[in-house]
Design a protein around this motif. Structure first.
Motif, PDB file in Angstrom:
ATOM      1  N   UNK A  68     -26.763 -18.866  -1.779  1.00  0.00           N
ATOM      2  CA  UNK A  68     -25.862 -19.409  -0.760  1.00  0.00           C
ATOM      3  C   UNK A  68     -24.512 -18.692  -0.778  1.00  0.00           C
ATOM      4  N   UNK A  69     -23.922 -18.467   0.411  1.00  0.00           N
ATOM      5  CA  UNK A  69     -22.568 -17.916   0.444  1.00  0.00           C
ATOM      6  C   UNK A  69     -21.505 -18.908  -0.008  1.00  0.00           C
ATOM      7  N   UNK A  96     -24.482 -13.326  17.288  1.00  0.00           N
ATOM      8  CA  UNK A  96     -23.032 -13.288  17.486  1.00  0.00           C
ATOM      9  C   UNK A  96     -22.277 -12.991  16.202  1.00  0.00           C
ATOM     10  N   UNK A  97     -22.865 -13.293  15.061  1.00  0.00           N
ATOM     11  CA  UNK A  97     -22.191 -13.043  13.787  1.00  0.00           C
ATOM     12  C   UNK A  97     -22.779 -11.848  13.035  1.00  0.00           C
ATOM     13  N   UNK A  98     -23.886 -11.325  13.517  1.00  0.00           N
ATOM     14  CA  UNK A  98     -24.567 -10.251  12.793  1.00  0.00           C
ATOM     15  C   UNK A  98     -23.775  -8.951  12.703  1.00  0.00           C
ATOM     16  N   UNK A  99     -23.095  -8.482  13.777  1.00  0.00           N
ATOM     17  CA  UNK A  99     -22.433  -7.174  13.690  1.00  0.00           C
ATOM     18  C   UNK A  99     -21.436  -7.050  12.543  1.00  0.00           C
ATOM     19  N   UNK A 100     -20.590  -8.058  12.349  1.00  0.00           N
ATOM     20  CA  UNK A 100     -19.596  -7.988  11.283  1.00  0.00           C
ATOM     21  C   UNK A 100     -20.264  -8.022   9.914  1.00  0.00           C
ATOM     22  N   UNK A 101     -21.258  -8.900   9.746  1.00  0.00           N
ATOM     23  CA  UNK A 101     -21.949  -8.990   8.456  1.00  0.00           C
ATOM     24  C   UNK A 101     -22.674  -7.695   8.149  1.00  0.00           C
ATOM     25  N   UNK A 102     -23.326  -7.137   9.160  1.00  0.00           N
ATOM     26  CA  UNK A 102     -24.051  -5.883   8.956  1.00  0.00           C
ATOM     27  C   UNK A 102     -23.092  -4.729   8.694  1.00  0.00           C
ATOM     28  N   UNK A 103     -21.913  -4.781   9.287  1.00  0.00           N
ATOM     29  CA  UNK A 103     -20.916  -3.742   9.052  1.00  0.00           C
ATOM     30  C   UNK A 103     -20.462  -3.738   7.595  1.00  0.00           C
ATOM     31  N   UNK A 122     -20.692 -25.251  11.507  1.00  0.00           N
ATOM     32  CA  UNK A 122     -19.445 -24.673  10.986  1.00  0.00           C
ATOM     33  C   UNK A 122     -18.787 -25.571   9.951  1.00  0.00           C
ATOM     34  N   UNK A 123     -18.066 -24.931   9.021  1.00  0.00           N
ATOM     35  CA  UNK A 123     -17.279 -25.660   8.031  1.00  0.00           C
ATOM     36  C   UNK A 123     -15.915 -25.990   8.652  1.00  0.00           C
ATOM     37  N   UNK A 124     -14.936 -26.330   7.823  1.00  0.00           N
ATOM     38  CA  UNK A 124     -13.635 -26.732   8.355  1.00  0.00           C
ATOM     39  C   UNK A 124     -12.581 -25.634   8.252  1.00  0.00           C
ATOM     40  N   UNK A 125     -13.006 -24.356   8.108  1.00  0.00           N
ATOM     41  CA  UNK A 125     -12.034 -23.277   7.958  1.00  0.00           C
ATOM     42  C   UNK A 125     -11.357 -22.922   9.290  1.00  0.00           C
ATOM     43  N   UNK A 126     -12.134 -22.852  10.364  1.00  0.00           N
ATOM     44  CA  UNK A 126     -11.601 -22.567  11.704  1.00  0.00           C
ATOM     45  C   UNK A 126     -10.861 -21.231  11.781  1.00  0.00           C
ATOM     46  N   UNK A 127     -11.450 -20.189  11.192  1.00  0.00           N
ATOM     47  CA  UNK A 127     -10.906 -18.848  11.297  1.00  0.00           C
ATOM     48  C   UNK A 127     -11.648 -18.084  12.392  1.00  0.00           C
ATOM     49  N   UNK A 128     -11.098 -16.954  12.854  1.00  0.00           N
ATOM     50  CA  UNK A 128     -11.792 -16.178  13.905  1.00  0.00           C
ATOM     51  C   UNK A 128     -13.122 -15.609  13.437  1.00  0.00           C
ATOM     52  N   UNK A 129     -13.308 -15.442  12.133  1.00  0.00           N
ATOM     53  CA  UNK A 129     -14.561 -14.913  11.612  1.00  0.00           C
ATOM     54  C   UNK A 129     -15.448 -16.059  11.127  1.00  0.00           C
ATOM     55  N   UNK A 130     -16.688 -15.731  10.828  1.00  0.00           N
ATOM     56  CA  UNK A 130     -17.631 -16.756  10.371  1.00  0.00           C
ATOM     57  C   UNK A 130     -17.248 -17.235   8.973  1.00  0.00           C
ATOM     58  N   UNK A 131     -17.652 -18.469   8.660  1.00  0.00           N
ATOM     59  CA  UNK A 131     -17.290 -19.072   7.376  1.00  0.00           C
ATOM     60  C   UNK A 131     -17.837 -18.298   6.181  1.00  0.00           C
ATOM     61  N   UNK A 142     -16.516 -10.489   0.064  1.00  0.00           N
ATOM     62  CA  UNK A 142     -16.765 -11.665   0.884  1.00  0.00           C
ATOM     63  C   UNK A 142     -17.830 -12.559   0.261  1.00  0.00           C
ATOM     64  N   UNK A 143     -17.838 -13.809   0.697  1.00  0.00           N
ATOM     65  CA  UNK A 143     -18.782 -14.783   0.146  1.00  0.00           C
ATOM     66  C   UNK A 143     -20.225 -14.375   0.421  1.00  0.00           C
ATOM     67  N   UNK A 144     -20.513 -13.860   1.621  1.00  0.00           N
ATOM     68  CA  UNK A 144     -21.882 -13.462   1.948  1.00  0.00           C
ATOM     69  C   UNK A 144     -22.302 -12.251   1.123  1.00  0.00           C
ATOM     70  N   UNK A 145     -21.357 -11.380   0.790  1.00  0.00           N
ATOM     71  CA  UNK A 145     -21.676 -10.235  -0.064  1.00  0.00           C
ATOM     72  C   UNK A 145     -22.051 -10.694  -1.463  1.00  0.00           C
ATOM     73  N   UNK A 146     -21.357 -11.698  -1.968  1.00  0.00           N
ATOM     74  CA  UNK A 146     -21.699 -12.242  -3.283  1.00  0.00           C
ATOM     75  C   UNK A 146     -23.114 -12.792  -3.302  1.00  0.00           C
TER      76      UNK A 146
END
Length: 288
Positions: free
Chosen positions: A148-149, A65-72, A22-31, A41-45
């Protein structure tokens, strides 16, 4: 068979590494889901970058654990920007080229041991090859492109370099003379042989057993307490010795590293931030 036929058969697989420390963002969603523009979003870019680079398939390496949101957000495919808009074609909507997106989790045996971004790249390439080979030897990747995101730069810049990217020679993006070899989140390609060499070196370093790349004979062993430190390997540690060739390194007009809150704030406050927009729906949208 002419040169054009060989170009058509070239398979470029895109790899988007998401699983890692993990990076230092500490948000409820993935970095990788940090917003870089409204509704973008960064991953979309990173996925759009693979599309502009000319990838035939895109492999997003992320755990369950992070796939559902990214796939959505991404869905199952993205449209090739080159084929998305052809005003002179009366059937352009029917001839759009769809680039499938696959989601690859890190193997449970590798989690918390060597699941860094560099290993995500290697694992994505390895999965892309093994899955494609089961389908047919004609669809196995000839080369792999990594996006890279955590690096932001103009992706449409790659459209003019698609022929160089989908070729047997190496290709890498750089900014101020720095590329992935210096640890920057800039796109690059690597071949199957380079993948084998890098993975061998990675595994040797992770297990503490260094080998000679020519003979494969172990020549040094790390202490027990220093093994399995591959989770913290940097991109520079793994890809620092990759040879891209001087002619294939292309300088970007601008680039921002957003792997930290400080870097993210610098990008948001810069003039370059105004150039980033979410692509139209005929390129990027949720598709099943």
């Amino acid at each position: 068979m002419n040169k054009n036929d060989l170009t058509k058969q070239f398979h470029l697989a895109g790899v988007v590494p998401v699983a890692g420390p993990p990076m230092d963002f500490n948000f409820p969603w993935h970095d990788c889901c940090m917003p870089i523009a409204p509704n973008y979003l960064a991953v979309e870019r990173a996925v759009v970058e693979c599309a502009y680079a000319g990838c035939e398939t895109i492999w997003v390496v992320c755990n369950d654990d992070m796939q559902p949101l990214i796939r959505h957000r991404l869905g199952e495919y993205v449209n090739d920007p080159v084929w998305a808009v052809r005003p002179q074609d009366p059937k352009q909507s029917q001839r759009r080229k769809q680039i499938p997106i696959f989601y690859v989790p890190i193997h449970p045996n590798d989690r918390d041991k060597r699941d860094c971004l560099a290993w995500s790249i290697l694992h994505g390439a390895m999965t892309s090859y093994s899955v494609s080979k089961r389908i047919s030897k004609w669809v196995t990747p000839d080369r792999y492109y990594t996006a890279f995101p955590y690096g932001v730069y103009p992706v449409d810049f790659l459209r003019d370099h698609r022929r160089d990217i989908s070729s047997r020679s190496g290709f890498a993006l750089a900014h101020d003379g720095k590329s992935v070899k210096e640890g920057e989140y800039l796109g690059f390609t690597f071949s199957a042989q380079q993948f084998i060499d890098i993975r061998r070196s990675f595994r040797a370093s992770a297990t503490g057993m260094y080998t000679n790349s020519n003979s494969g004979i172990p020549k040094e062993k790390l202490p027990l307490e220093e093994r399995y430190s591959a989770r913290f390997f940097s991109l520079k540690d793994v890809f620092g010795d990759v040879d891209f060739g001087d002619r294939e390194i292309v300088e970007l007009p601008w680039y921002h590293n957003i792997d930290s809150w400080e870097g993210f704030c610098k990008f948001i406050s810069s003039e370059n931030h105004k150039e980033i927009r979410r692509p139209p729906k005929y390129i990027l949208d949720y598709h099943e």
